[in-house]
Write a protein that holds these residues in place. Structure first.
Motif, PDB file in Angstrom:
ATOM      1  N   ASN A 233       5.335  -2.962  17.648  1.00  0.00           N
ATOM      2  CA  ASN A 233       4.385  -4.021  17.335  1.00  0.00           C
ATOM      3  C   ASN A 233       3.324  -3.548  16.355  1.00  0.00           C
ATOM      4  O   ASN A 233       2.986  -4.248  15.390  1.00  0.00           O
ATOM      5  N   ILE A 234       2.821  -2.330  16.577  1.00  0.00           N
ATOM      6  CA  ILE A 234       1.796  -1.793  15.656  1.00  0.00           C
ATOM      7  C   ILE A 234       2.391  -1.583  14.261  1.00  0.00           C
ATOM      8  O   ILE A 234       1.754  -1.888  13.246  1.00  0.00           O
ATOM      9  N   ILE A 235       3.653  -1.121  14.219  1.00  0.00           N
ATOM     10  CA  ILE A 235       4.301  -0.908  12.907  1.00  0.00           C
ATOM     11  C   ILE A 235       4.465  -2.232  12.170  1.00  0.00           C
ATOM     12  O   ILE A 235       4.242  -2.329  10.962  1.00  0.00           O
ATOM     13  N   VAL A 236       4.829  -3.303  12.918  1.00  0.00           N
ATOM     14  CA  VAL A 236       4.973  -4.619  12.298  1.00  0.00           C
ATOM     15  C   VAL A 236       3.650  -5.093  11.722  1.00  0.00           C
ATOM     16  O   VAL A 236       3.585  -5.601  10.583  1.00  0.00           O
ATOM     17  N   ALA A 237       2.548  -4.891  12.477  1.00  0.00           N
ATOM     18  CA  ALA A 237       1.231  -5.323  11.983  1.00  0.00           C
ATOM     19  C   ALA A 237       0.849  -4.559  10.723  1.00  0.00           C
ATOM     20  O   ALA A 237       0.330  -5.146   9.762  1.00  0.00           O
ATOM     21  N   ILE A 238       1.159  -3.239  10.679  1.00  0.00           N
ATOM     22  CA  ILE A 238       0.832  -2.444   9.489  1.00  0.00           C
ATOM     23  C   ILE A 238       1.628  -2.925   8.277  1.00  0.00           C
ATOM     24  O   ILE A 238       1.095  -3.073   7.176  1.00  0.00           O
ATOM     25  N   PHE A 239       2.919  -3.238   8.497  1.00  0.00           N
ATOM     26  CA  PHE A 239       3.738  -3.729   7.388  1.00  0.00           C
ATOM     27  C   PHE A 239       3.208  -5.055   6.845  1.00  0.00           C
ATOM     28  O   PHE A 239       3.138  -5.265   5.629  1.00  0.00           O
ATOM     29  N   LEU A 240       2.814  -5.959   7.750  1.00  0.00           N
ATOM     30  CA  LEU A 240       2.320  -7.264   7.299  1.00  0.00           C
ATOM     31  C   LEU A 240       1.037  -7.113   6.493  1.00  0.00           C
ATOM     32  O   LEU A 240       0.890  -7.713   5.413  1.00  0.00           O
ATOM     33  N   LEU A 241       0.112  -6.279   6.986  1.00  0.00           N
ATOM     34  CA  LEU A 241      -1.164  -6.122   6.265  1.00  0.00           C
ATOM     35  C   LEU A 241      -0.947  -5.456   4.908  1.00  0.00           C
ATOM     36  O   LEU A 241      -1.562  -5.860   3.913  1.00  0.00           O
ATOM     37  N   ALA A 242      -0.040  -4.460   4.843  1.00  0.00           N
ATOM     38  CA  ALA A 242       0.207  -3.792   3.564  1.00  0.00           C
ATOM     39  C   ALA A 242       0.829  -4.762   2.556  1.00  0.00           C
ATOM     40  O   ALA A 242       0.454  -4.784   1.378  1.00  0.00           O
ATOM     41  N   GLY A 243       1.776  -5.588   3.028  1.00  0.00           N
ATOM     42  CA  GLY A 243       2.414  -6.534   2.112  1.00  0.00           C
ATOM     43  C   GLY A 243       1.448  -7.551   1.565  1.00  0.00           C
ATOM     44  O   GLY A 243       1.431  -7.838   0.358  1.00  0.00           O
ATOM     45  N   SER A 244       0.580  -8.092   2.427  1.00  0.00           N
ATOM     46  CA  SER A 244      -0.378  -9.094   1.933  1.00  0.00           C
ATOM     47  C   SER A 244      -1.408  -8.446   1.015  1.00  0.00           C
ATOM     48  O   SER A 244      -1.851  -9.067   0.044  1.00  0.00           O
ATOM     49  N   PHE A 245      -1.752  -7.167   1.268  1.00  0.00           N
ATOM     50  CA  PHE A 245      -2.679  -6.472   0.364  1.00  0.00           C
ATOM     51  C   PHE A 245      -2.078  -6.317  -1.028  1.00  0.00           C
ATOM     52  O   PHE A 245      -2.739  -6.568  -2.036  1.00  0.00           O
ATOM     53  N   PHE A 246      -0.775  -5.937  -1.081  1.00  0.00           N
ATOM     54  CA  PHE A 246      -0.177  -5.775  -2.409  1.00  0.00           C
ATOM     55  C   PHE A 246      -0.052  -7.108  -3.123  1.00  0.00           C
ATOM     56  O   PHE A 246      -0.256  -7.200  -4.343  1.00  0.00           O
ATOM     57  N   LEU A 247       0.255  -8.180  -2.369  1.00  0.00           N
ATOM     58  CA  LEU A 247       0.361  -9.496  -3.020  1.00  0.00           C
ATOM     59  C   LEU A 247      -0.972  -9.933  -3.599  1.00  0.00           C
ATOM     60  O   LEU A 247      -1.041 -10.416  -4.737  1.00  0.00           O
ATOM     61  N   ILE A 248      -2.063  -9.767  -2.837  1.00  0.00           N
ATOM     62  CA  ILE A 248      -3.347 -10.253  -3.349  1.00  0.00           C
ATOM     63  C   ILE A 248      -3.835  -9.345  -4.475  1.00  0.00           C
ATOM     64  O   ILE A 248      -4.477  -9.824  -5.426  1.00  0.00           O
ATOM     65  N   SER A 249      -3.469  -8.048  -4.469  1.00  0.00           N
ATOM     66  CA  SER A 249      -3.883  -7.197  -5.595  1.00  0.00           C
ATOM     67  C   SER A 249      -3.128  -7.568  -6.858  1.00  0.00           C
ATOM     68  O   SER A 249      -3.691  -7.539  -7.961  1.00  0.00           O
TER      69      SER A 249
END
Lengths: 103, 125
Positions: free
Chosen positions: B11-27
């Motif tokens: 679950n923690i790994i899934v949350a990290i993946f989601l936050l990293a993906g949205s960070f790259f999209l907004i950057s």
């Protein structure tokens, strides 16, 4: 032990909400670039990025309402995005989308 | 006991993946706003978007595998398809921009693609 599991599931929910908000802000910035791009090529670039963000939004929706029906939607958005971008690029390049003389 | 630990870690790994993906999209989107040129905007958009989409879809795949015991091949196929087709689309758009006649912002260097085309035309004559 079960309380820790509940805490991590809540962490996934909060991360999903934060990601949906971030992708919404990203789409707003891209819509600004689509409206006020200096040339048409800028608009094509921003449309490509907007389609990418739509794929991410569909994936986040599939996590938010736990369903598996949205996987087809993600794949279909990807395929249609590629075909649409190639069509727009060919149109901007020559004005002919399907050309018969293969240069 | 051990299964709950595995579930917590995933679950923690899934949350990290989601936050990293949205960070790259907004950057990548901020780069589309801030850069001065079509080519630099393509540079910001296509690479960071590809990484962000791959990360988000890996997160969704892991979530479906943990919560519902489903191995979704469509998401893996979407990742592979995005990794293949995004550079092709960016290359088509950049070539169209160069043929339309948009000049790149060139500080301290020249337009090398224009020089290559010119040299090729001279060799053909």
């Amino acid at each position: 032990m079960n309380s820790l599991l509940n805490v991590t599931e809540n962490i996934i929910l909060i991360a999903t909400i934060i990601s949906i908000t971030a992708i919404g802000i990203s789409l707003i910035l891209l819509v600004y670039r689509i409206i006020s791009g200096p040339t048409n090529v800028d608009r094509a670039v921003a449309l490509d990025a907007a389609g990418m963000n739509m794929m991410g939004m569909a994936a986040l929706m599939a996590i938010m309402i736990p369903t598996t029906k949205l996987n087809d939607v993600i794949l279909l958005i990807g395929v249609l995005l590629f075909i649409g971008t190639i069509g727009v690029a060919k149109y901007l390049e020559k004005g002919v989308i399907i050309d018969r003389d293969l240069d | 006991m051990i299964e709950t630990w595995i579930e917590v870690i995933f679950n923690i790994i899934v949350a990290i993946f989601l936050l990293a993906g949205s960070f790259f999209l907004i950057s990548s989107s901020i780069g589309t706003i801030r850069f001065p040129d079509v080519y630099t905007r393509l540079h910001a958009t296509t690479k960071a978007s590809t990484l962000g989409i791959a990360s988000l879809l890996i997160g969704a795949f892991l979530f479906l595998y943990i919560q519902h015991d489903i191995i979704s091949g469509k998401l893996l196929l979407a990742i592979v398809f995005t990794l293949i087709t995004s550079p092709v689309a960016a290359h088509m758009i950049s070539r169209a921009a160069h043929r339309v006649g948009i000049k790149p912002v060139t500080k301290n260097r020249t337009d090398e693609y224009e020089q290559a085309i010119h040299k090729q035309k001279q060799q053909q004559k």
